[in-house]
Motif scaffolding. Structure first.
Motif, PDB file in Angstrom:
ATOM      1  N   HIS A   9       0.829  -1.206   0.000  1.00  9.86           N
ATOM      2  CA  HIS A   9       0.000   0.000   0.000  1.00  9.86           C
ATOM      3  C   HIS A   9       0.860   1.252   0.000  1.00  9.86           C
ATOM      4  N   CYS A  54     -10.570  -1.258   5.345  1.00  6.16           N
ATOM      5  CA  CYS A  54      -9.683  -0.397   6.127  1.00  6.16           C
ATOM      6  C   CYS A  54     -10.431   0.039   7.383  1.00  6.16           C
ATOM      7  N   CYS A  89     -12.313  -1.265  -0.007  1.00  9.58           N
ATOM      8  CA  CYS A  89     -11.572  -0.760  -1.167  1.00  9.58           C
ATOM      9  C   CYS A  89     -12.474  -0.873  -2.394  1.00  9.58           C
ATOM     10  N   ILE A 104      -8.423   2.731  -1.260  1.00  8.92           N
ATOM     11  CA  ILE A 104      -9.204   2.917  -0.041  1.00  8.92           C
ATOM     12  C   ILE A 104      -9.363   4.430   0.083  1.00  8.92           C
ATOM     13  N   TYR A 121      -4.246   3.241  10.441  1.00 15.68           N
ATOM     14  CA  TYR A 121      -5.125   2.461   9.579  1.00 15.68           C
ATOM     15  C   TYR A 121      -4.680   1.008   9.589  1.00 15.68           C
ATOM     16  N   LEU A 123      -5.317  -2.386   7.298  1.00 18.81           N
ATOM     17  CA  LEU A 123      -5.812  -2.908   6.033  1.00 18.81           C
ATOM     18  C   LEU A 123      -5.914  -4.421   6.170  1.00 18.81           C
ATOM     19  N   SER A 133      -0.732  -2.510   8.771  1.00 15.66           N
ATOM     20  CA  SER A 133      -1.204  -1.232   9.300  1.00 15.66           C
ATOM     21  C   SER A 133      -0.121  -0.177   9.165  1.00 15.66           C
TER      22      SER A 133
END
Length: 182
Positions: A9, A54, A89, A104, A121, A123, A133
């Motif tokens: 990410h 998320c 997402c 997201i 966050y 995920l 995270s």
């Protein structure tokens, strides 16, 4: 047993500031500006999953204290992070290279206390169980009297509004934008 990563990410946009929102049950929604946007990149060619969610929590700027809820002196619990703190997402066209990617987007978050904060966050890939995270950079929530104003709509935010995401802004609302079907 540690899960094998299924995606990586990249934070594409993160909050910079916001104005304190109301404490009543009917919240005077003042959203963080700009909204958090995370791009997800699948690590396996044939795995373009949309089963990733998320979960966002409010932390102190030094990442030490979870401030999503506070206990007031009278024992009442105050939710300081208000809005949609769990979001899925979805596929959107990236305005930079015009390709479809997984994003997201956290467009509906308000904060009820003044200070310097960060969002944590998590995920979670619901299909594989993989989770990762991270934290945004610190941002400031101001009182009404000293709030310097919104930053304006970013190119990324404007692109998502045009693609049908409901993001409230001073310049436009998603209701003004047609939602195209794919």
């Amino acid at each position: 047993m540690e899960m094998e990563p299924t995606f990586k990410h990249i934070i594409r946009q993160e909050p910079n500031r916001g104005r304190i929102c109301g404490l009543k049950h009917v919240v005077n929604r003042r959203l963080i500006d700009p909204p958090l946007v995370i791009e997800l990149q699948p690590l396996h060619r044939n795995r373009f999953t949309e089963n990733i969610i998320c979960h966002v929590t409010l932390f102190s700027a030094d990442h030490c204290d979870n401030l999503s809820t506070l206990v007031k002196q009278d024992g009442e619990i105050l939710e300081t992070l208000v809005g949609d703190n769990v979001v899925p997402c979805d596929k959107f066209v990236d305005p930079v290279d015009e390709t479809t990617k997984l994003f997201i987007i956290v467009p509906n978050i308000s904060i009820r206390i003044v200070g310097k904060f960060t969002l944590q966050y998590h995920l979670i890939d619901l299909q594989s169980g993989y989770m990762t995270s991270g934290f945004t950079r610190p941002f400031q929530i101001y009182s009404n009297k000293v709030f310097p104003g919104n930053l304006g709509v970013t190119k990324l935010t404007r692109s998502f509004i045009k693609q049908g995401i409901r993001i409230r802004t001073k310049e436009a609302t998603a209701q003004d934008s047609p939602q195209e079907s794919s």
